[in-house]
Design a protein around this motif. Structure first.
Motif, short mmCIF file in Angstrom:
data_model
loop_
_atom_site.label_atom_id
_atom_site.label_comp_id
_atom_site.label_asym_id
_atom_site.label_seq_id
_atom_site.Cartn_x
_atom_site.Cartn_y
_atom_site.Cartn_z
N HIS A 128 0.94 7.51 2.41
CA HIS A 128 0.01 7.37 3.82
C HIS A 128 -0.34 5.76 3.90
O HIS A 128 -0.51 5.44 5.04
N PRO B 203 -11.71 9.37 -0.32
CA PRO B 203 -10.80 9.01 -1.51
C PRO B 203 -10.20 10.21 -2.02
O PRO B 203 -10.70 11.36 -2.21
N ASP C 128 -2.68 4.12 3.35
CA ASP C 128 -4.14 3.91 3.79
C ASP C 128 -4.26 3.30 5.30
O ASP C 128 -4.71 2.61 6.02
N PRO D 48 0.97 -1.24 -0.02
CA PRO D 48 -0.13 -0.12 0.00
C PRO D 48 1.06 1.24 0.04
O PRO D 48 0.20 2.27 -0.43
N TYR D 49 2.13 1.20 0.46
CA TYR D 49 2.89 2.51 0.53
C TYR D 49 3.62 2.71 -0.82
O TYR D 49 4.46 3.62 -1.07
N ALA E 132 -4.54 8.12 6.75
CA ALA E 132 -5.00 8.12 5.53
C ALA E 132 -6.28 9.20 5.45
O ALA E 132 -6.80 9.42 6.57
#
Length: 385
Positions: free
Chosen positions: A366, A377, A368, A360-361, A373
């Motif tokens: 951030h 969105p 998530d 995710p990074y 986060a």
């Protein structure tokens, strides 16, 4: 995709366009371009901004012939050899890729872009021999950094052992009153990304590859999405250990790098740019005074500046070779910052190369992470200027 670079030979005029006409374009890019135009065949042919009045005013003040509000139209009509990008980070990926696909080299302001995924998309749009996209990391390019980099590379000072990298600045509530500041989507990150990136990039340029990082981050004062302070411990491939502090909470503002080697301590203390006099070398006991005197001879003083970096970039453009702070060389500072955030938000030690597609990074700094986060969105924006 086939891209044809229109690089100029030594005697050909390099045509330059400026995208974004705010303070950094006026205060740093245009003066550097004007200075270099007095040295070599170079001409600023166009400027792009979503605000037509701003583009027109920039062109009038800088004697630039063609103002635009549409990037694609400018690229098609003016066909520049080099595009300098001075817009907020959220636009860097799309604007850089558009310029590369049009055959232009790119010199893009820091922060380079909001994620490693964005950076890799930019690198994928490059072509062998150019065009290339280089990031503005001007602190690498002063005579002081060049001299110290040579001493370290030759191991004249002995092995680097302990280092400290400090960007402790002050930004009050008025700074964050602008709605785009302190937000991941629009500012790209907090002081690690937007402020400390220059000193961290210089530290990497001096000490070489890092191997692992452990970090912490906090919101201690400001009501923002990003951090307002971070600290980190870094181990380098050489074995050297470093501390990093990035803050916008510090009334006594300073930028500092200190490197303790086996035979000397090297220290740089400045704020937004340095000269030779801002560097200090302290020899260890027993070092010959004549040798220490040679270490302290930095030669002609070339301050860290946009001008110093751009001069080298233009030489690379004319030669068709990859410039410094592009490709893997430009990516490593962004990777370190992504790893800093991942470590700070997860509590884990992060190793170099760990953040890859699927992490995710990789797609958002951030990651998530809960509490960090954005609550909604982040929109994908594509703008002309």
């Amino acid at each position: 995709m086939c891209v044809t670079s229109r690089r100029g030979s030594r005697d050909e005029t390099v045509r330059v366009a400026v995208v974004g006409t705010g303070a950094i374009a006026r205060g740093s890019h245009l003066p550097a371009l004007a200075a270099l135009a007095a040295e070599q065949p170079l001409r600023v042919v166009a400027a792009v901004d979503v605000d037509a009045d701003a583009a027109a005013a920039f062109c009038a003040d800088g004697a630039v012939p063609h103002p635009y509000t549409d990037l694609e139209r400018m690229l098609d009509e003016q066909r520049p050899d080099l595009v300098t990008i001075c817009t907020p980070p959220r636009f860097h990926r799309d604007q850089t890729v558009a310029a590369l696909r049009a055959g232009a080299w790119v010199w893009c302001e820091k922060p380079p872009c909001p994620s490693l995924a964005d950076f890799d998309a930019i690198e994928a749009a490059e072509a062998e021999g150019g065009p290339y996209a280089s990031i503005v990391f001007q602190h690498r390019f002063g005579s002081g950094a060049r001299h110290v980099r040579g001493l370290l590379a030759e191991q004249t000072l002995g092995r680097p052992l302990v280092a400290h990298c400090q960007t402790t600045w002050y930004r009050g509530t008025d700074y964050y009153s602008a709605p785009w500041r302190g937000r991941w989507h629009s500012e790209g990150g907090g002081p690690a990304m937007g402020h400390g990136i220059h000193q961290m990039d210089l530290l990497l340029d001096l000490l070489g590859p890092w191997s692992q990082i452990s970090a912490m981050a906090g919101r201690l004062v400001h009501d923002i999405e990003t951090e307002d302070v971070s600290t980190a411990l870094i181990r380098f491939g050489s074995g050297a250990l470093a501390t990093v502090v990035n803050s916008v909470l510090s009334p006594d503002e300073v930028s500092r790098i200190r490197i303790d080697c086996e035979r000397a301590t090297v220290e740089l203390t400045h704020l937004y740019g340095y000269r030779n006099a801002d560097w200090h070398i302290t020899p260890a006991p027993g070092v010959n005074a004549e040798e220490a005197s040679r270490w302290r001879d930095f030669g002609a003083d070339e301050p860290s500046s946009h001008l110093a970096q751009l001069r080298g970039l233009l030489a690379d453009l004319r030669a068709g070779r990859r410039p410094r702070s592009s490709g893997a060389d430009g990516r490593r500072s962004l990777e370190l910052i992504a790893a800093l955030y991942k470590s700070a938000f997860t509590g884990a030690t992060v190793r170099a190369g760990e953040i890859a597609p699927g992490d995710p990074y990789y797609t958002a700094l951030h990651g998530d992470a809960p509490g960090w986060a954005p609550e909604s969105p982040e929109p994908r924006e594509v703008v002309a200027g």
